[in-house]
Design a protein around this motif. Structure first.
Motif, PDB file in Angstrom:
ATOM      1  N   LEU A   8       0.827  -1.209   0.000  1.00  0.00           N
ATOM      2  CA  LEU A   8       0.000   0.000   0.000  1.00  0.00           C
ATOM      3  C   LEU A   8       0.861   1.258   0.000  1.00  0.00           C
ATOM      4  N   PHE A   9       1.846   1.339   0.881  1.00  0.00           N
ATOM      5  CA  PHE A   9       2.708   2.514   0.937  1.00  0.00           C
ATOM      6  C   PHE A   9       3.567   2.632  -0.325  1.00  0.00           C
ATOM      7  N   GLY A  10       3.996   1.528  -0.887  1.00  0.00           N
ATOM      8  CA  GLY A  10       4.750   1.563  -2.139  1.00  0.00           C
ATOM      9  C   GLY A  10       3.913   2.146  -3.265  1.00  0.00           C
ATOM     10  N   LEU A  11       2.664   1.729  -3.372  1.00  0.00           N
ATOM     11  CA  LEU A  11       1.777   2.257  -4.411  1.00  0.00           C
ATOM     12  C   LEU A  11       1.452   3.734  -4.174  1.00  0.00           C
ATOM     13  N   LEU A  12       1.305   4.112  -2.905  1.00  0.00           N
ATOM     14  CA  LEU A  12       1.053   5.524  -2.605  1.00  0.00           C
ATOM     15  C   LEU A  12       2.241   6.400  -2.983  1.00  0.00           C
ATOM     16  N   ILE A  13       3.440   5.921  -2.763  1.00  0.00           N
ATOM     17  CA  ILE A  13       4.641   6.682  -3.128  1.00  0.00           C
ATOM     18  C   ILE A  13       4.752   6.816  -4.642  1.00  0.00           C
ATOM     19  N   VAL A  14       4.495   5.722  -5.368  1.00  0.00           N
ATOM     20  CA  VAL A  14       4.533   5.771  -6.835  1.00  0.00           C
ATOM     21  C   VAL A  14       3.469   6.732  -7.354  1.00  0.00           C
ATOM     22  N   ALA A  16       2.164   9.324  -5.776  1.00  0.00           N
ATOM     23  CA  ALA A  16       2.563  10.699  -5.469  1.00  0.00           C
ATOM     24  C   ALA A  16       3.635  11.193  -6.443  1.00  0.00           C
ATOM     25  N   LEU A  17       4.585  10.342  -6.778  1.00  0.00           N
ATOM     26  CA  LEU A  17       5.628  10.739  -7.736  1.00  0.00           C
ATOM     27  C   LEU A  17       5.042  11.019  -9.115  1.00  0.00           C
ATOM     28  N   LEU A  18       4.147  10.166  -9.551  1.00  0.00           N
ATOM     29  CA  LEU A  18       3.513  10.388 -10.859  1.00  0.00           C
ATOM     30  C   LEU A  18       2.683  11.662 -10.853  1.00  0.00           C
ATOM     31  N   LEU A  19       2.015  11.945  -9.754  1.00  0.00           N
ATOM     32  CA  LEU A  19       1.223  13.167  -9.654  1.00  0.00           C
ATOM     33  C   LEU A  19       2.117  14.400  -9.720  1.00  0.00           C
ATOM     34  N   ILE A  20       3.235  14.366  -9.021  1.00  0.00           N
ATOM     35  CA  ILE A  20       4.157  15.509  -9.025  1.00  0.00           C
ATOM     36  C   ILE A  20       4.707  15.756 -10.424  1.00  0.00           C
ATOM     37  N   PHE A  21       5.124  14.688 -11.103  1.00  0.00           N
ATOM     38  CA  PHE A  21       5.676  14.866 -12.452  1.00  0.00           C
ATOM     39  C   PHE A  21       4.613  15.320 -13.446  1.00  0.00           C
ATOM     40  N   SER A  22       3.390  14.844 -13.324  1.00  0.00           N
ATOM     41  CA  SER A  22       2.346  15.260 -14.264  1.00  0.00           C
ATOM     42  C   SER A  22       1.956  16.716 -14.036  1.00  0.00           C
TER      43      SER A  22
END
Length: 59
Positions: A8-14, A16-22
């Protein structure tokens, strides 16, 4: 239970990273100037310049 929270935390981190880059990519697009459409490519035809005999009725 630890495995579930790890995934769950791994998917949340991924996510968040995708959201920041987009969001950063979208901000770059908004900062680019908008090109205006030139009026040179559009020809205006006055009613006195065309002959109605050249056109056929569609109906």
């Amino acid at each position: 239970m630890i495995t579930f929270f790890g995934i769950l935390f791994g998917l949340l981190i991924v996510n968040a990273l995708l959201l920041i880059f987009s969001v950063n990519g979208a901000m770059d697009r908004f900062k680019k100037p908008v090109r205006k459409i030139s009026t040179l490519g559009v020809t205006k035809l006055l009613p006195s310049e065309y002959d109605e005999a050249e056109y056929k009725k569609a109906v």
